[in-house]
Design a protein around this motif. Structure first.
Motif, PDB file in Angstrom:
ATOM      1  N   GLN A  96      26.531 -19.952 -20.735  1.00  0.00           N
ATOM      2  CA  GLN A  96      25.897 -19.943 -20.842  1.00  0.00           C
ATOM      3  C   GLN A  96      25.531 -21.860 -21.027  1.00  0.00           C
ATOM      4  OE1 GLN A  96      26.490 -17.258 -24.442  1.00  0.00           O
ATOM      5  NE2 GLN A  96      24.552 -16.205 -23.460  1.00  0.00           N
ATOM      6  N   TRP A  97      26.678 -22.303 -21.219  1.00  0.00           N
ATOM      7  CA  TRP A  97      27.076 -23.629 -21.180  1.00  0.00           C
ATOM      8  C   TRP A  97      26.561 -24.513 -19.771  1.00  0.00           C
ATOM      9  CZ3 TRP A  97      28.631 -27.428 -24.842  1.00  0.00           C
ATOM     10  CH2 TRP A  97      28.533 -28.982 -23.672  1.00  0.00           C
ATOM     11  N   HIS A  98      26.746 -24.194 -18.581  1.00  0.00           N
ATOM     12  CA  HIS A  98      25.928 -24.967 -17.653  1.00  0.00           C
ATOM     13  C   HIS A  98      24.663 -24.783 -17.863  1.00  0.00           C
ATOM     14  CE1 HIS A  98      30.547 -25.215 -16.291  1.00  0.00           C
ATOM     15  NE2 HIS A  98      29.854 -24.280 -16.702  1.00  0.00           N
ATOM     16  N   PRO A  99      23.919 -23.243 -17.868  1.00  0.00           N
ATOM     17  CA  PRO A  99      22.368 -23.894 -17.942  1.00  0.00           C
ATOM     18  C   PRO A  99      22.017 -24.583 -19.497  1.00  0.00           C
ATOM     19  CG  PRO A  99      22.803 -21.543 -17.593  1.00  0.00           C
ATOM     20  CD  PRO A  99      23.841 -22.371 -18.158  1.00  0.00           C
ATOM     21  N   LEU A 100      22.918 -24.482 -20.378  1.00  0.00           N
ATOM     22  CA  LEU A 100      22.020 -25.009 -21.439  1.00  0.00           C
ATOM     23  C   LEU A 100      22.165 -26.578 -21.304  1.00  0.00           C
ATOM     24  CD1 LEU A 100      20.687 -24.611 -24.292  1.00  0.00           C
ATOM     25  CD2 LEU A 100      23.204 -24.591 -24.970  1.00  0.00           C
ATOM     26  N   GLU A 102      21.759 -28.327 -18.378  1.00  0.00           N
ATOM     27  CA  GLU A 102      21.427 -28.540 -17.349  1.00  0.00           C
ATOM     28  C   GLU A 102      19.815 -29.700 -17.946  1.00  0.00           C
ATOM     29  OE1 GLU A 102      19.273 -25.365 -14.542  1.00  0.00           O
ATOM     30  OE2 GLU A 102      21.196 -24.744 -14.378  1.00  0.00           O
ATOM     31  N   GLY A 103      19.853 -30.832 -17.593  1.00  0.00           N
ATOM     32  CA  GLY A 103      19.101 -32.172 -17.630  1.00  0.00           C
ATOM     33  C   GLY A 103      18.630 -32.396 -19.148  1.00  0.00           C
ATOM     34  N   GLY A 104      19.984 -31.808 -19.748  1.00  0.00           N
ATOM     35  CA  GLY A 104      20.861 -32.807 -21.045  1.00  0.00           C
ATOM     36  C   GLY A 104      21.920 -33.223 -21.059  1.00  0.00           C
ATOM     37  N   VAL A 105      22.050 -33.884 -22.422  1.00  0.00           N
ATOM     38  CA  VAL A 105      23.394 -34.480 -21.886  1.00  0.00           C
ATOM     39  C   VAL A 105      24.383 -34.046 -22.980  1.00  0.00           C
ATOM     40  CG1 VAL A 105      24.611 -36.898 -23.539  1.00  0.00           C
ATOM     41  CG2 VAL A 105      22.355 -37.214 -22.350  1.00  0.00           C
ATOM     42  N   ILE A 106      25.663 -34.389 -21.644  1.00  0.00           N
ATOM     43  CA  ILE A 106      27.208 -33.520 -22.633  1.00  0.00           C
ATOM     44  C   ILE A 106      27.735 -34.510 -23.168  1.00  0.00           C
ATOM     45  CG2 ILE A 106      29.265 -32.744 -22.126  1.00  0.00           C
ATOM     46  CD1 ILE A 106      28.155 -31.668 -19.410  1.00  0.00           C
ATOM     47  N   LYS A 123      23.726 -32.505 -26.159  1.00  0.00           N
ATOM     48  CA  LYS A 123      21.796 -32.408 -26.001  1.00  0.00           C
ATOM     49  C   LYS A 123      21.767 -31.650 -25.491  1.00  0.00           C
ATOM     50  CE  LYS A 123      20.973 -35.787 -28.522  1.00  0.00           C
ATOM     51  NZ  LYS A 123      20.649 -37.306 -29.778  1.00  0.00           N
ATOM     52  N   ASP A 124      20.407 -30.650 -25.445  1.00  0.00           N
ATOM     53  CA  ASP A 124      19.358 -30.188 -24.447  1.00  0.00           C
ATOM     54  C   ASP A 124      18.284 -31.131 -24.238  1.00  0.00           C
ATOM     55  OD1 ASP A 124      17.283 -30.006 -26.437  1.00  0.00           O
ATOM     56  OD2 ASP A 124      18.252 -27.439 -26.064  1.00  0.00           O
ATOM     57  N   ARG A 125      17.331 -31.159 -23.523  1.00  0.00           N
ATOM     58  CA  ARG A 125      16.953 -31.909 -22.545  1.00  0.00           C
ATOM     59  C   ARG A 125      15.658 -31.756 -23.876  1.00  0.00           C
ATOM     60  NH1 ARG A 125      15.213 -28.666 -17.954  1.00  0.00           N
ATOM     61  NH2 ARG A 125      16.080 -26.536 -18.216  1.00  0.00           N
ATOM     62  N   PHE A 126      15.881 -31.592 -24.896  1.00  0.00           N
ATOM     63  CA  PHE A 126      14.605 -31.470 -25.963  1.00  0.00           C
ATOM     64  C   PHE A 126      15.262 -32.060 -27.109  1.00  0.00           C
ATOM     65  CE2 PHE A 126      14.205 -27.393 -23.336  1.00  0.00           C
ATOM     66  CZ  PHE A 126      12.704 -27.845 -23.124  1.00  0.00           C
TER      67      PHE A 126
END
Length: 139
Positions: A96-100, A102-106, A123-126
């Motif tokens: 679940q970590w990997h798709p969550l 995507e487009g975010g900042v680890i 921080k996810d893309r939203f």
């Protein structure tokens, strides 16, 4: 396998009082760990503050809280909460970590931590900050 999400509020020096308040309102078991207990004191002002705490009630109520470290930007309304994604299976959490992410900042890579087999923050893309971990007996 099961996964839950839990509100994780961030405070500055008030986590202990907030958790005690929520326990008084909702009942349940209170757990608190200080920066000193975790061995993670970067600033002496943080030593007795809560690095991680939670209230878990039999009726299903759950909330987590921490005192944001002195070196971390915080004021009420900014960095006010995380969404905690927690499961009991490391493979499921990693999947679940990997798709969550995507487009975010680890912010902290998913890796073992002193209190759990896996912990990470992103921080996810939203713009939502997620703390992700595997529940363990210590947590």
């Amino acid at each position: 396998m099961s996964v839950t999400t839990v509100p994780h509020i961030n405070l500055r020096g008030q986590a202990r009082a907030a958790l005690a308040f929520y326990q008084a309102v909702f009942g349940g078991e209170l757990t608190q760990v200080t920066y000193a207990q975790m061995g993670n004191v970067q600033d002496p002002a943080d030593a007795d503050h809560i690095i991680w705490g939670q209230v878990v009630a039999a009726n299903g109520f759950r909330i987590m809280a921490c005192d944001v470290a002195a070196a971390t930007a915080w004021h009420q309304g900014e960095n006010a909460f995380f969404v905690s994604l927690r499961g009991n299976d490391a493979d499921e959490i990693a999947a679940q970590w990997h798709p969550l992410s995507e487009g975010g900042v680890i912010q902290q890579p998913l890796a073992p931590a002193p209190w759990t087999p896996l912990y990470g923050r992103l921080k996810d893309r939203f713009g939502v900050v997620w703390v992700v971990d595997v529940a363990s007996a210590a947590a």
